[in-house]
Design a protein around this motif. Structure first.
Motif, PDB file in Angstrom:
ATOM      1  N   GLY A 363       0.878  -1.209  -0.045  1.00 30.45           N
ATOM      2  CA  GLY A 363      -0.074   0.227  -0.012  1.00 30.45           C
ATOM      3  C   GLY A 363       0.997   1.305  -0.090  1.00 30.45           C
ATOM      4  N   ILE A 364       0.427   2.363  -0.920  1.00 32.87           N
ATOM      5  CA  ILE A 364       1.239   3.646  -0.856  1.00 32.87           C
ATOM      6  C   ILE A 364      -0.075   4.503  -0.341  1.00 32.87           C
ATOM      7  N   ILE A 365       0.539   5.544   0.487  1.00 34.65           N
ATOM      8  CA  ILE A 365      -0.347   6.492   1.327  1.00 34.65           C
ATOM      9  C   ILE A 365       0.355   7.517   1.525  1.00 34.65           C
ATOM     10  N   GLY A 366      -0.344   8.680   1.552  1.00 30.64           N
ATOM     11  CA  GLY A 366       0.232   9.914   2.002  1.00 30.64           C
ATOM     12  C   GLY A 366      -0.408  11.121   1.819  1.00 30.64           C
ATOM     13  N   LYS A 372       2.460  10.393  -4.965  1.00 31.35           N
ATOM     14  CA  LYS A 372       2.000   8.623  -5.103  1.00 31.35           C
ATOM     15  C   LYS A 372       1.840   8.253  -6.462  1.00 31.35           C
ATOM     16  N   SER A 373       1.038   8.894  -7.256  1.00 27.35           N
ATOM     17  CA  SER A 373       0.895   8.381  -8.675  1.00 27.35           C
ATOM     18  C   SER A 373       2.023   8.323  -9.517  1.00 27.35           C
ATOM     19  N   THR A 374       2.805   9.497  -9.439  1.00 27.99           N
ATOM     20  CA  THR A 374       3.965   9.682 -10.033  1.00 27.99           C
ATOM     21  C   THR A 374       5.036   8.289  -9.757  1.00 27.99           C
ATOM     22  N   LYS A 521       0.831  -6.828  -5.876  1.00 29.38           N
ATOM     23  CA  LYS A 521      -0.255  -6.073  -5.807  1.00 29.38           C
ATOM     24  C   LYS A 521       0.289  -4.550  -5.327  1.00 29.38           C
ATOM     25  N   ILE A 522       0.145  -3.396  -5.972  1.00 36.99           N
ATOM     26  CA  ILE A 522       0.575  -2.054  -5.498  1.00 36.99           C
ATOM     27  C   ILE A 522      -0.800  -1.337  -5.419  1.00 36.99           C
ATOM     28  N   ILE A 523      -1.016  -0.714  -4.339  1.00 41.64           N
ATOM     29  CA  ILE A 523      -2.293   0.079  -4.226  1.00 41.64           C
ATOM     30  C   ILE A 523      -2.282   1.341  -3.622  1.00 41.64           C
ATOM     31  N   VAL A 524      -2.366   2.275  -4.439  1.00 43.39           N
ATOM     32  CA  VAL A 524      -2.365   3.824  -3.863  1.00 43.39           C
ATOM     33  C   VAL A 524      -3.646   4.145  -3.483  1.00 43.39           C
ATOM     34  N   ARG A 527      -7.442   6.171   1.632  1.00 43.83           N
ATOM     35  CA  ARG A 527      -8.084   5.688   2.946  1.00 43.83           C
ATOM     36  C   ARG A 527      -7.211   4.730   3.251  1.00 43.83           C
ATOM     37  N   ILE A 528      -6.903   4.686   4.591  1.00 45.73           N
ATOM     38  CA  ILE A 528      -6.228   3.512   5.046  1.00 45.73           C
ATOM     39  C   ILE A 528      -6.880   2.411   5.020  1.00 45.73           C
ATOM     40  N   THR A 529      -8.176   2.185   5.224  1.00 41.16           N
ATOM     41  CA  THR A 529      -9.079   1.104   5.113  1.00 41.16           C
ATOM     42  C   THR A 529      -8.856   0.206   3.885  1.00 41.16           C
ATOM     43  N   SER A 530      -8.187   0.788   2.830  1.00 41.28           N
ATOM     44  CA  SER A 530      -7.905   0.191   1.575  1.00 41.28           C
ATOM     45  C   SER A 530      -6.702  -0.391   1.733  1.00 41.28           C
ATOM     46  N   ILE A 531      -5.947   0.005   2.506  1.00 41.20           N
ATOM     47  CA  ILE A 531      -4.498  -0.765   2.457  1.00 41.20           C
ATOM     48  C   ILE A 531      -4.149  -1.341   3.771  1.00 41.20           C
TER      49      ILE A 531
END
Length: 591
Positions: A363-366, A372-374, A521-524, A527-531
């Motif tokens: 998971g990538i969050i911030g 993040k998308s870059t 699987k890499i998830i940007v 929401r924290i619930t997503s990762i």
């Protein structure tokens, strides 16, 4: 011109036949004034009706042959002009497909559309409408001048005055109109940009009741196009008054001097009539040639714009690529730096080092704008790193060809895109030869099966442009199913469940882990619930890695993560409260 002639090679036959038809037609048209002179000077003077009828028949025959040749010319020219236009469009579109994101960033999308349509149409029209006068006028000019000198050399000297006058006026017109054509085409780009932005965001415009603002913005660029077009064409049309001035002065001069010659017996009336006819043809050929020159000037501007597209080198190449394929999908960033432009002062991503094992869920969050998308766009080489390296399966990323690399990576972008066509056709983008069973499996994993039965024709339901007849959440799930159908080694979901409710999102994640355990699987996410169930979570802040860990460790040790967690309405754990108190006490002691 050498580059342009490449696109004519498949239409050489039509081009040559069209030119032959033009030249022969011109010769027959130039014969007619000579026949007319014989009718006046011989047939009418001698009252020889048979001679008049015979010469009249010759005139009709010449006119009929010219008409037939004109029809053939029109057919060949249409095939040649439209064929060359289609070939240029195809080559230009093919070239655009080789572009990387930096290339498309350099050219605005509306500008590329204009260069692919309007500029090509300008060249195509120049061929279709300019071929006839372009090859007809020189032949007509030289033959008519030759015959005019043959009729009366002294009177034909008038051409030595008329032709330079027209040439000088044309030179000044072309010199000043050429830069105006370039500005006019640039103004078309701006108009197209405003139209595209407005239509793409029409719902936002309506929601914010900003129609008047958009109308005013369009009026500004539309007026700019109008002003540039008026300047260009008002200067270009000066060609006609200049021609008419020279033509009438020439005719008056010929009638004056020619009339005197007829009066003293130095010239016959028929010869003067024929001479006048040739004079008009000479001047007309000069006028046609000047119009062709102006048309050529405009098409040259368009061709230069097309050439810019054709000569643009793709920013990302396969120069160092080897014939290798991705096997596992393990990814490692080694001190990666990135900025969109070399001249930029600051890096968008700085010193990124991380290790993603094959089959892991990351998971990538911030915060918003933390790049993040870059970061995930660097993995399939949509952009190349500025410094550092990305390793996949132990190989530098540039050792994979772009096709092999992207065939092994499926990416659901932040902005979901569906194409016109059926649901099935959109899904088959992932795998062209997918079986119905494979489609149903991918749709089950992405929870598309929850709504596909409610669509009018199921998988054969026609989607409007951009998928306007499905909701945002349905569009996201269709895009995820399309990516899953590709059976990639690496699946990247860039905030692609933001429009999906949490219950559906949980089912999608569970299905991904259960059905596709070996896939990286890499998830940007926002929401924290997503990762929160990911094997490792990467926190980006201002283009740098702030922390890496699991949900539990980050909740205890990272302030950014706790802040995001609490803003989602979650209660911090007792451990995190203790850590927070200690941190505040420590900060207070330092102060």
């Amino acid at each position: 011109m050498k580059k342009f002639l490449v696109y004519t090679k498949d239409y050489k036959k039509e081009l040559i036949l069209a030119i032959i038809c033009i030249e022969v037609e011109t010769v027959f048209e130039l014969i007619i004034p000579m026949i007319m002179a014989d009718i006046i000077d011989v047939g009418i003077v001698n009252r020889d009706r048979g001679y008049i009828l015979w010469k009249g028949f010759q005139m009709v025959a010449c006119a009929a042959i010219s008409l037939w040749l004109g029809i053939l010319y029109a057919r060949f020219t249409a095939a040649c002009g439209n064929g060359i236009g289609a070939a240029i469009r195809a080559a230009e579109f093919k070239k655009m497909q080789t572009y990387s994101f930096p290339n498309t960033d350099k050219f605005s999308v509306p500008s590329l559309v204009t260069r692919l349509t309007s500029d090509v149409t300008t060249i195509q029209n120049s061929i279709t409408n300019g071929l006839r006068p372009g090859f007809r006028s020189p032949v007509m000019l030289f033959i008519a001048i030759f015959l005019s000198f043959k009729i009366n050399a002294a009177l034909a000297v008038v051409f030595l005055i008329a032709a330079p006058m027209l040439g000088i006026s044309l030179f000044f017109i072309v010199k000043n109109v050429r830069p105006l054509y370039a500005r006019m085409q640039a103004a078309v780009d701006y108009v197209n940009r405003i139209i595209q932005e407005n239509l793409a965001a029409i719902r936002v415009v309506k929601a914010y009741v900003r129609e008047d603002y958009e109308i005013a913005k369009f009026e500004e660029v539309n007026q700019n196009l109008r002003n540039n077009s008026e300047k260009a064409f008002s200067l270009a049309v000066l060609n006609m008054p200049a021609f008419q001035f020279v033509m009438y002065v020439t005719i008056i001069s010929i009638l004056w001097f020619g009339g005197n010659l007829v009066a003293i017996g130095g010239m016959k009336v028929g010869s003067l009539t024929s001479f006048l006819s040739y004079v008009l043809q000479v001047l007309n050929s000069l006028m046609m040639f000047s119009n062709v020159f102006l048309m050529f000037t405009r098409s040259l501007t368009s061709w230069r714009r097309i050439e810019e597209v054709m000569e643009e080198e793709p920013a990302i190449k396969d120069d160092l690529a080897k014939d290798i394929e991705m096997k596992n999908g393990s990814i490692r960033f080694e001190h990666v730096y990135f900025k969109y432009k070399e001249t930029a002062k600051e890096y968008v991503l700085s010193d990124i080092s991380l290790d993603i094992q094959s089959g892991q869920t990351v998971g990538i969050i911030g915060p918003t704008g933390s790049s993040k998308s870059t970061l995930v766009q660097l993995i399939p080489r949509l952009y190349d790193v500025t410094a550092g390296n990305i390793m996949i399966d132990g190989h530098p990323i540039f050792e994979f060809t772009q096709r092999n690399l992207r065939d092994s990576i499926a990416m659901v972008l932040q902005r979901n895109t569906l194409f016109s066509g059926t649901v099935r056709e959109n899904l088959l983008w992932g795998k062209e030869d997918a079986t119905p069973e494979e489609i149903e499996r991918a749709c089950r994993i992405a929870c598309v099966d929850e709504f596909i039965g409610r669509l009018e024709d199921g998988y054969d339901t026609e989607l409007g442009q951009g998928g306007v007849n499905v909701s945002g959440g349905q569009k996201q799930r269709l895009c995820i199913a399309r990516a899953i159908l590709k059976a990639p080694r690496v699946l990247i979901l860039d905030d692609s469940t933001s429009a999906v409710d949490t219950a559906t999102e949980a089912r999608i994640k569970e299905a991904l882990n259960k059905e596709l355990p070996g896939m990286t699987k890499i998830i940007v996410a926002q929401r924290i619930t997503s990762i929160m169930d990911a094997d490792q979570i990467i926190i980006l802040d201002d283009g740098k890695i702030n922390a890496i860990g699991t949900h539990e460790t980050l909740l205890k040790s990272n302030e950014i993560y706790r802040d995001i967690y609490s803003r989602e309405g979650n209660e911090p754990t007792s451990d995190s409260l203790d850590f927070g108190d200690c941190l505040r006490q420590q900060q207070g002691g330092n102060l």
